[in-house]
Scaffold this motif. Structure first.
Motif, PDB file in Angstrom:
ATOM      1  N   ILE A   7     -28.806  10.795   1.421  1.00 37.94           N
ATOM      2  CA  ILE A   7     -27.370  11.187   0.698  1.00 37.94           C
ATOM      3  C   ILE A   7     -26.353  10.411   1.219  1.00 37.94           C
ATOM      4  O   ILE A   7     -25.399  10.016   0.389  1.00 37.94           O
ATOM      5  CB  ILE A   7     -27.447  12.590   1.010  1.00 37.94           C
ATOM      6  N   THR A   8     -25.962  10.267   2.463  1.00 32.73           N
ATOM      7  CA  THR A   8     -24.912   9.613   3.138  1.00 32.73           C
ATOM      8  C   THR A   8     -24.952   8.009   2.542  1.00 32.73           C
ATOM      9  O   THR A   8     -23.867   7.749   2.328  1.00 32.73           O
ATOM     10  CB  THR A   8     -24.986   9.509   4.659  1.00 32.73           C
ATOM     11  N   CYS A   9     -25.922   7.515   2.450  1.00 31.93           N
ATOM     12  CA  CYS A   9     -26.117   6.159   2.040  1.00 31.93           C
ATOM     13  C   CYS A   9     -25.818   5.978   0.514  1.00 31.93           C
ATOM     14  O   CYS A   9     -25.219   4.985   0.168  1.00 31.93           O
ATOM     15  CB  CYS A   9     -27.631   5.463   2.327  1.00 31.93           C
ATOM     16  N   ILE A  10     -26.086   6.890  -0.101  1.00 33.54           N
ATOM     17  CA  ILE A  10     -25.988   7.107  -1.698  1.00 33.54           C
ATOM     18  C   ILE A  10     -24.493   7.076  -1.847  1.00 33.54           C
ATOM     19  O   ILE A  10     -23.780   6.371  -2.506  1.00 33.54           O
ATOM     20  CB  ILE A  10     -26.400   8.423  -2.637  1.00 33.54           C
ATOM     21  N   PHE A  11     -23.700   7.991  -1.100  1.00 35.97           N
ATOM     22  CA  PHE A  11     -22.186   8.055  -1.231  1.00 35.97           C
ATOM     23  C   PHE A  11     -21.532   6.808  -0.507  1.00 35.97           C
ATOM     24  O   PHE A  11     -20.418   6.499  -1.070  1.00 35.97           O
ATOM     25  CB  PHE A  11     -21.855   9.466  -0.811  1.00 35.97           C
ATOM     26  N   LEU A  65     -23.689   6.745 -14.075  1.00 35.27           N
ATOM     27  CA  LEU A  65     -23.723   6.639 -12.509  1.00 35.27           C
ATOM     28  C   LEU A  65     -23.709   7.866 -11.811  1.00 35.27           C
ATOM     29  O   LEU A  65     -24.586   8.329 -10.780  1.00 35.27           O
ATOM     30  CB  LEU A  65     -22.879   5.654 -11.851  1.00 35.27           C
ATOM     31  N   ARG A  66     -23.000   8.888 -12.434  1.00 37.02           N
ATOM     32  CA  ARG A  66     -22.652  10.401 -11.649  1.00 37.02           C
ATOM     33  C   ARG A  66     -24.021  11.064 -11.571  1.00 37.02           C
ATOM     34  O   ARG A  66     -24.887  11.526 -10.924  1.00 37.02           O
ATOM     35  CB  ARG A  66     -21.655  10.978 -12.437  1.00 37.02           C
ATOM     36  N   THR A  67     -24.793  10.867 -13.105  1.00 38.24           N
ATOM     37  CA  THR A  67     -26.065  11.537 -13.137  1.00 38.24           C
ATOM     38  C   THR A  67     -27.195  10.707 -12.410  1.00 38.24           C
ATOM     39  O   THR A  67     -27.979  11.636 -11.834  1.00 38.24           O
ATOM     40  CB  THR A  67     -26.373  11.359 -14.740  1.00 38.24           C
ATOM     41  N   GLU A  68     -27.173   9.546 -12.093  1.00 39.31           N
ATOM     42  CA  GLU A  68     -28.052   9.065 -11.105  1.00 39.31           C
ATOM     43  C   GLU A  68     -27.852   9.691  -9.534  1.00 39.31           C
ATOM     44  O   GLU A  68     -28.950   9.801  -9.045  1.00 39.31           O
ATOM     45  CB  GLU A  68     -28.032   7.346 -11.161  1.00 39.31           C
ATOM     46  N   ILE A  69     -26.692   9.662  -9.248  1.00 35.45           N
ATOM     47  CA  ILE A  69     -26.266  10.080  -8.058  1.00 35.45           C
ATOM     48  C   ILE A  69     -26.758  11.658  -7.948  1.00 35.45           C
ATOM     49  O   ILE A  69     -27.440  12.009  -6.801  1.00 35.45           O
ATOM     50  CB  ILE A  69     -24.867  10.053  -7.740  1.00 35.45           C
ATOM     51  N   ILE A  70     -26.635  12.663  -8.689  1.00 33.02           N
ATOM     52  CA  ILE A  70     -27.087  13.855  -8.865  1.00 33.02           C
ATOM     53  C   ILE A  70     -28.648  14.040  -8.636  1.00 33.02           C
ATOM     54  O   ILE A  70     -29.063  14.578  -7.691  1.00 33.02           O
ATOM     55  CB  ILE A  70     -26.391  14.574  -9.824  1.00 33.02           C
ATOM     56  N   ILE A  71     -29.112  13.119  -9.398  1.00 35.41           N
ATOM     57  CA  ILE A  71     -30.815  12.854  -9.519  1.00 35.41           C
ATOM     58  C   ILE A  71     -31.165  12.606  -7.959  1.00 35.41           C
ATOM     59  O   ILE A  71     -32.194  13.037  -7.607  1.00 35.41           O
ATOM     60  CB  ILE A  71     -31.381  12.162 -10.523  1.00 35.41           C
ATOM     61  N   GLY A  72     -30.747  11.652  -7.658  1.00 39.97           N
ATOM     62  CA  GLY A  72     -30.955  10.862  -6.232  1.00 39.97           C
ATOM     63  C   GLY A  72     -30.850  11.974  -5.109  1.00 39.97           C
ATOM     64  O   GLY A  72     -31.699  12.106  -4.139  1.00 39.97           O
ATOM     65  N   ILE A  74     -30.802  15.366  -5.629  1.00 43.87           N
ATOM     66  CA  ILE A  74     -31.762  16.362  -5.639  1.00 43.87           C
ATOM     67  C   ILE A  74     -33.068  16.022  -5.192  1.00 43.87           C
ATOM     68  O   ILE A  74     -33.823  16.822  -4.647  1.00 43.87           O
ATOM     69  CB  ILE A  74     -31.884  16.791  -7.269  1.00 43.87           C
ATOM     70  N   LEU A  75     -33.341  14.765  -5.383  1.00 49.49           N
ATOM     71  CA  LEU A  75     -34.897  14.207  -5.257  1.00 49.49           C
ATOM     72  C   LEU A  75     -34.715  13.968  -3.572  1.00 49.49           C
ATOM     73  O   LEU A  75     -36.039  14.400  -3.010  1.00 49.49           O
ATOM     74  CB  LEU A  75     -35.247  13.139  -5.733  1.00 49.49           C
ATOM     75  N   CYS A  76     -33.734  13.863  -3.086  1.00 53.15           N
ATOM     76  CA  CYS A  76     -33.864  13.619  -1.453  1.00 53.15           C
ATOM     77  C   CYS A  76     -33.799  15.126  -0.870  1.00 53.15           C
ATOM     78  O   CYS A  76     -34.479  15.044   0.269  1.00 53.15           O
ATOM     79  CB  CYS A  76     -32.415  12.736  -1.030  1.00 53.15           C
ATOM     80  N   VAL A  77     -33.179  16.024  -1.411  1.00 53.43           N
ATOM     81  CA  VAL A  77     -33.005  17.365  -0.910  1.00 53.43           C
ATOM     82  C   VAL A  77     -34.725  17.894  -0.969  1.00 53.43           C
ATOM     83  O   VAL A  77     -35.114  18.613  -0.377  1.00 53.43           O
ATOM     84  CB  VAL A  77     -32.059  18.059  -1.520  1.00 53.43           C
ATOM     85  N   LEU A  78     -35.144  17.658  -2.137  1.00 52.96           N
ATOM     86  CA  LEU A  78     -36.589  18.125  -2.381  1.00 52.96           C
ATOM     87  C   LEU A  78     -37.330  17.399  -1.319  1.00 52.96           C
ATOM     88  O   LEU A  78     -38.628  18.001  -0.997  1.00 52.96           O
ATOM     89  CB  LEU A  78     -37.091  17.771  -3.731  1.00 52.96           C
ATOM     90  N   PHE A  79     -37.433  16.244  -1.224  1.00 50.79           N
ATOM     91  CA  PHE A  79     -38.140  15.380  -0.210  1.00 50.79           C
ATOM     92  C   PHE A  79     -38.191  15.989   1.231  1.00 50.79           C
ATOM     93  O   PHE A  79     -39.016  16.046   1.860  1.00 50.79           O
ATOM     94  CB  PHE A  79     -37.885  13.930  -0.137  1.00 50.79           C
TER      95      PHE A  79
END
Length: 107
Positions: A7-11, A65-72, A74-79
């Protein structure tokens, strides 16, 4: 840790600016070329022809890009939740075996 790191790397990736090329650097990775569709070319690679009809000014994006970040995120949190749950289940399974051994039952 994995979830927080991703999550930190995404932002953080959004805030990274490419470094300015050094004025004395002769071996650049990209060379500016106006004939290229992207404006640059890699001098060490040979030029391969491609069909200009396949290039459009419009990009075929399925989401912003915002939707891709949100999906990323969510997937990281689920993982991360999956990793934590797997760890908890392993501890509970080990605890069940210990309790069963001391109680005299079979697992």
């Amino acid at each position: 840790w994995f979830t927080f790191t991703v999550i930190t790397c995404i932002f953080a990736a959004l805030k990274i600016e490419p470094p300015a090329p050094h004025p004395d650097d002769d071996d650049r990775i990209l060379v500016e070329d106006q004939t290229s569709p992207v404006g640059f070319k890699v001098p060490n690679f040979p030029d391969y022809p491609f069909d200009q009809k396949l290039l459009n000014d419009e990009r075929a994006e399925c989401c912003s890009l915002r939707t891709e970040i949100i999906i990323g995120v969510i997937l990281c949190v689920l993982f991360g939740i999956g990793v934590v749950v797997t760890g908890i289940m392993e501890v509970v399974s080990h605890a069940d075996k210990i309790v069963a051994e001391h109680m005299g039952g079979d697992v």
